[in-house]
Write a protein that holds these residues in place. Structure first.
Motif, PDB file in Angstrom:
ATOM      1  N   MET A   1       0.832  -1.209   0.000  1.00 15.79           N
ATOM      2  CA  MET A   1       0.000   0.000   0.000  1.00 15.79           C
ATOM      3  C   MET A   1       0.869   1.263   0.000  1.00 15.79           C
ATOM      4  O   MET A   1       0.497   2.291  -0.565  1.00 15.79           O
ATOM      5  CB  MET A   1      -0.939   0.008   1.212  1.00 15.79           C
TER       6      MET A   1
ATOM      7  N   GLY B   1       2.898   6.179  -5.543  1.00 17.34           N
ATOM      8  CA  GLY B   1       2.571   6.448  -6.947  1.00 17.34           C
ATOM      9  C   GLY B   1       1.512   7.532  -7.068  1.00 17.34           C
ATOM     10  O   GLY B   1       1.616   8.441  -7.905  1.00 17.34           O
ATOM     11  N   LYS B   2       0.504   7.464  -6.209  1.00 18.83           N
ATOM     12  CA  LYS B   2      -0.575   8.461  -6.255  1.00 18.83           C
ATOM     13  C   LYS B   2      -0.044   9.845  -5.880  1.00 18.83           C
ATOM     14  O   LYS B   2      -0.412  10.849  -6.505  1.00 18.83           O
ATOM     15  CB  LYS B   2      -1.695   8.070  -5.284  1.00 18.83           C
TER      16      LYS B   2
ATOM     17  N   ASP C   1      -7.337   5.390  -3.250  1.00 14.68           N
ATOM     18  CA  ASP C   1      -7.963   6.065  -4.404  1.00 14.68           C
ATOM     19  C   ASP C   1      -8.857   7.203  -3.915  1.00 14.68           C
ATOM     20  O   ASP C   1      -8.819   8.317  -4.452  1.00 14.68           O
ATOM     21  CB  ASP C   1      -8.808   5.066  -5.221  1.00 14.68           C
TER      22      ASP C   1
ATOM     23  N   GLN D   1      -6.486  -0.320  -1.082  1.00 13.00           N
ATOM     24  CA  GLN D   1      -6.279   0.411  -2.340  1.00 13.00           C
ATOM     25  C   GLN D   1      -7.440   1.372  -2.620  1.00 13.00           C
ATOM     26  O   GLN D   1      -7.224   2.499  -3.051  1.00 13.00           O
ATOM     27  CB  GLN D   1      -6.155  -0.618  -3.466  1.00 13.00           C
TER      28      GLN D   1
ATOM     29  N   TYR E   1       1.787   1.899  -3.497  1.00 12.93           N
ATOM     30  CA  TYR E   1       0.619   2.410  -4.237  1.00 12.93           C
ATOM     31  C   TYR E   1       0.368   3.886  -3.889  1.00 12.93           C
ATOM     32  O   TYR E   1       0.150   4.715  -4.764  1.00 12.93           O
ATOM     33  CB  TYR E   1      -0.603   1.541  -3.896  1.00 12.93           C
TER      34      TYR E   1
END
Ligand SMILES: Cc1ncc(COP(=O)(O)O)c(C=O)c1O
Length: 413
Positions: free
Chosen positions: A325, A331-332, A398, A394, A328
């Motif tokens: 996580m 990246g965001k 988002d 995830q 992830y």
């Protein structure tokens, strides 16, 4: 008037808590104008009906999110059996938690670390400082000085304030206790130059938290270990913020290839119940009866919650999850930093991430996020810090990205 909660909390919510807090509580905290009546997982439910996505987690405390069933059940069961007995007697839950930590810290070449439990991170560090001073007395002719790092944070007691490498936390409280000096972070030569006959040990966060999420480099960390071995100093890792799985390993120092002599913990260790821990490896395990103590430290409820927290982290593979996580989330955040050039320097390890905001506008960004029902916090004037529960999914990331994007759009102008 609240739109959630029970009848009792509806009645309570009708009081003007924000005004009452000003009237009755010391003005120690600049708080955001909200009261929460319930938490579940990564969500906090405010008394006014708003639902927040919580990436602050009680400042890196609620590692399993709010009111995780395993922690709730452990507290509930323990509260019905035994709430407090003092440290005059053997405490089964305390032994269980110490056993978990011993096993986690054992390596192929070294026995595990034994625990001493307190009630907070500052208190854990106080114990470590005392232990280092005893070590200095026994091994280095009465040496007592602790070298710590610029930009570090170690707590709010007088000794831990003296160890904290940030002037803003120190100035008002001068004179501070003697025996602490700070040197630049990630600079081995600075540690070497600062070491003297007075030096007993080195106190350092493997990933600086309050200072802005800065990890050590492996060569520096291993160099510190070697320097401590060569000069008979103790290496103390302050894992109060980075520990308990936050970086994807149980302790952040595990990323960097050398084991400290003393480890301090608090925050996430009992999933939200106050606790501190000071662990000593074989070389530094020198406290004797009467050297140190605490009335509440290692209280059965805190330790039961701690055991439940650690077992849940293991059973649900939350270290691996935090690593995935974290990647992830990174990246965001990198995506947002492309869209909003006033954001830069995305960094961190696992679910301990940060970015910088130009012109010292971090507090403004945190406030804008709050207005969009997203809880994030700053670390100093220019850094936004992400220290969410390790159960973050995830889909949550988002959603957080979208909320943050909307919030940043209002700051960007
Ligand atoms: C690295 C570190 N050490 C020590 C402390 C002090 O912990 P406590 O507030 O539980 O006394 C903190 C708190 O933020 C911390 O981040």
């Amino acid at each position: 008037m609240t739109t959630t909660g029970s009848g009792a909390s509806t009645r309570l919510a009708q009081r003007d808590w924000l005004t009452l807090e000003q009237q009755y509580y010391q003005h120690t905290f600049a708080r955001l104008p909200v009261t929460f009546e319930r938490g579940e997982g990564v969500r906090l439910f405010a008394s006014d009906g708003r639902v927040f996505l919580d990436l602050v987690a009680g400042i890196a405390v609620n590692v399993l999110g709010h009111c995780h069933p395993a922690v709730v059940e452990a507290i509930r069961q323990q509260a019905g059996e035994l709430i407090h007995i003092s440290n005059l007697y053997v405490n089964e839950r305390q032994v269980e938690l110490a056993e978990e930590l011993y096993q986690l810290s054992a390596t192929a070449t070294q026995d595990g670390m034994r625990s001493f439990f307190s009630n907070s991170g500052a208190e854990a560090n106080e114990g470590a400082i005392k232990l280092a001073r005893k070590f200095g007395k026994l091994h280095r002719d009465g040496a007592y000085e602790i070298i710590s790092m610029d930009r570090s944070f170690h707590g709010r007691t007088l000794a831990t304030t003296a160890a904290t490498g940030q002037k803003k936390y120190q100035d008002t409280w001068q004179p501070l206790p003697d025996g602490f000096i700070q040197v630049p972070f990630n600079d081995l030569e600075a540690v070497k130059s600062a070491t003297s006959a007075k030096t007993a040990g080195i106190l350092i966060e493997a990933v600086q938290g309050e200072g802005g999420i800065y990890p050590v480099t492996p060569t520096y960390w291993q160099g510190l270990r070697q320097w401590c071995d060569e000069h008979d100093l103790v290496l103390i890792a302050d894992e109060v913020q980075a520990g308990v799985g936050r970086t994807g390993k149980f302790w952040a120092w595990e990323h960097f290839g050398a084991t400290p002599d003393i480890v301090t913990m608090a925050k996430g260790l009992a999933g939200g119940v106050p606790i501190g821990a000071m662990l000593a490896g074989p070389r530094a395990d020198i406290f004797e009866p009467g050297d140190h103590g605490s009335t509440f430290g290692g209280n059965p409820i805190a330790c039961a919650a701690g055991v439940a927290t650690i077992r849940t982290i293991k059973e649900q593979h939350l270290l691996e999850h935090a690593t995935a996580m974290g990647a992830y989330l990174r990246g965001k955040l990198e995506g947002l930093s492309v869209k909003y050039p006033f954001i830069s320097g995305v960094r961190g390890l696992g679910l301990m991430m940060a970015f910088d905001v130009a012109n010292d506008r971090a507090a403004e960004v945190a406030r804008a996020a709050f207005e969009h029902n997203l809880l994030i916090t700053n670390a100093g004037p220019r850094t936004i810090r992400f220290i969410p529960p390790l159960i973050l999914g995830q889909g949550d990331i988002d959603e957080a990205t979208e909320l943050l994007d909307n919030a940043l759009a209002t700051v960007a102008r």
